[in-house]
Scaffold this motif. Structure first.
Motif, PDB file in Angstrom:
ATOM      1  N   ILE A  91       1.181  -0.681  -0.047  1.00 13.25           N
ATOM      2  CA  ILE A  91      -0.204   0.168   0.058  1.00 13.25           C
ATOM      3  C   ILE A  91       1.047   1.661   0.066  1.00 13.25           C
ATOM      4  O   ILE A  91       0.634   1.911  -0.214  1.00 13.25           O
ATOM      5  N   SER A 101      -6.252   4.979  -5.066  1.00 15.44           N
ATOM      6  CA  SER A 101      -7.211   3.981  -4.196  1.00 15.44           C
ATOM      7  C   SER A 101      -6.689   2.897  -3.794  1.00 15.44           C
ATOM      8  O   SER A 101      -5.453   1.958  -5.096  1.00 15.44           O
ATOM      9  N   TYR A 104      -7.883  -2.002   1.195  1.00 14.42           N
ATOM     10  CA  TYR A 104      -7.145  -3.269   1.537  1.00 14.42           C
ATOM     11  C   TYR A 104      -8.538  -4.742   2.051  1.00 14.42           C
ATOM     12  O   TYR A 104      -9.231  -4.756   3.071  1.00 14.42           O
ATOM     13  N   THR A 118      -7.439  -1.755   9.359  1.00 13.25           N
ATOM     14  CA  THR A 118      -8.446  -1.365   8.279  1.00 13.25           C
ATOM     15  C   THR A 118      -8.606   0.470   8.769  1.00 13.25           C
ATOM     16  O   THR A 118      -8.255   1.149   8.271  1.00 13.25           O
ATOM     17  N   VAL A 121      -5.166   2.060   8.188  1.00 13.98           N
ATOM     18  CA  VAL A 121      -4.818   1.839   6.950  1.00 13.98           C
ATOM     19  C   VAL A 121      -5.214   3.216   6.431  1.00 13.98           C
ATOM     20  O   VAL A 121      -4.730   3.704   5.804  1.00 13.98           O
ATOM     21  N   THR A 122      -6.424   3.536   6.927  1.00 17.52           N
ATOM     22  CA  THR A 122      -7.486   4.157   6.717  1.00 17.52           C
ATOM     23  C   THR A 122      -7.035   5.165   6.949  1.00 17.52           C
ATOM     24  O   THR A 122      -7.442   6.496   6.353  1.00 17.52           O
ATOM     25  N   CYS A 125      -4.001   6.525   4.525  1.00 11.24           N
ATOM     26  CA  CYS A 125      -4.286   6.020   3.415  1.00 11.24           C
ATOM     27  C   CYS A 125      -4.879   8.228   3.032  1.00 11.24           C
ATOM     28  O   CYS A 125      -4.710   8.677   2.661  1.00 11.24           O
ATOM     29  N   VAL A 132     -10.193   4.800   0.109  1.00  9.51           N
ATOM     30  CA  VAL A 132      -9.881   3.376   1.062  1.00  9.51           C
ATOM     31  C   VAL A 132     -10.963   2.762   1.149  1.00  9.51           C
ATOM     32  O   VAL A 132     -12.009   2.836   1.055  1.00  9.51           O
ATOM     33  N   VAL A 166     -13.201   3.863   6.400  1.00 14.78           N
ATOM     34  CA  VAL A 166     -13.448   3.127   4.919  1.00 14.78           C
ATOM     35  C   VAL A 166     -13.880   4.320   3.759  1.00 14.78           C
ATOM     36  O   VAL A 166     -15.055   4.747   4.532  1.00 14.78           O
TER      37      VAL A 166
END
Length: 281
Positions: A91, A101, A104, A118, A121-122, A125, A132, A166
């Motif tokens: 990522i 985009s 994940y 998640t 990661v969100t 990002c 995401v 997300v």
């Protein structure tokens, strides 16, 4: 045409009541065919590269650069999306490569771990302006949202989105990955329930096994991004087989790759019409 944000395509899909076609790229010919089909349909398109395709290519950057260059030379509005990423390092690399985009995939993790990873990661990002997509279906199940018979619960989906932040959610409504026959039956009332309960665009994975009429009905019920890979790969391979069978003396790969590329381009244009995206450029 310069790449455009995936968020822009999904916003247009929600406002216009259509679904964005998101097609997998493995070879350069896939990217060329997808963009040609989008040009024919005068539709926006999402070019997605999966973690499996990255593994096949030996790395993300070379294939991403090639796809990006093809998109810039195309007249189709296109976004670049990382599909089914399970590794945070991939990522990060996608961010460096200019992806708009990422999807994940923590769907095989227990609920709490999926939510935690998640959300992390969100947050990372979003700091970089990257949309995401995540997946929720069978909680902790081996095959996640696409285990046969699994269905996403609307209340759980809404809670997952609220806890993770997300921007799009892949849901389990009856499709399955890698289907080579188009006979999947989707739970259309569930799609409508999910669309009403979840405040972000819904994504249908495993769409290769869904017939045209059911795809159109899913879009009408609220599906806003439709991923298709195996169906196009089957058409590509069928065209290659036909070319080689017709002329066993062929040795120039351009002679059997070109018909395969043309077959996929025509099907992409047709599918974009099925999804209601034709003319939405």
């Amino acid at each position: 045409m310069p790449l455009i944000p995936t968020a822009h395509i999904l916003r247009s899909a929600e406002d216009g009541g259509f679904a964005a076609g998101s097609f997998n790229v493995i070879l350069l010919e896939h990217a060329q065919a997808i963009l040609a089909g989008a040009e024919q349909a005068k539709a926006p398109v999402i070019l997605q590269i999966s973690e499996n395709a990255v593994r096949y290519q030996g790395g993300l950057a070379p294939i991403a650069a090639a796809v990006r260059e093809q998109a810039v030379r195309s007249q189709a509005p296109a976004a670049l999306h990382l599909d089914h990423a399970t590794r945070f390092d991939l990522i990060r690399e996608a961010a460096d490569c200019g992806f708009a985009s990422v999807m994940y995939d923590g769907s095989t993790l227990p609920w709490a771990e999926n939510v935690r990873s998640t959300a992390e990661v969100t947050a990372w990002c979003h700091e970089r302006g990257i949309l995401v997509e995540a997946e929720l279906g069978e909680i902790g199940g081996k095959d996640g949202a696409h285990t046969p018979g699994v269905r996403t619960d609307p209340a759980e989906a809404a809670a997952f989105v609220a806890e993770t932040g997300v921007d799009a959610l892949a849901v389990a409504v009856g499709s399955s990955h890698a289907m080579t026959v188009r006979e999947a039956a989707l739970d259309l009332p569930l799609i409508a329930e999910l669309h009403a309960a979840v405040p972000v665009p819904l994504v249908l994975h495993g769409s290769s096994g869904v017939p045209d009429g059911t795809l159109a009905a899913a879009v009408a019920a609220g599906m806003r991004k439709v991923n298709i890979a195996t169906h196009l790969n089957r058409l590509f391979t069928d065209a290659v087989r036909a070319s080689l069978a017709a002329d066993p003396a062929l040795v120039d790969p351009r002679r059997w790759l070109a018909p395969a590329r043309d077959a996929v381009a025509a099907e992409v244009a047709r599918l974009l019409a099925v999804l209601g995206a034709e003319g939405r450029q």
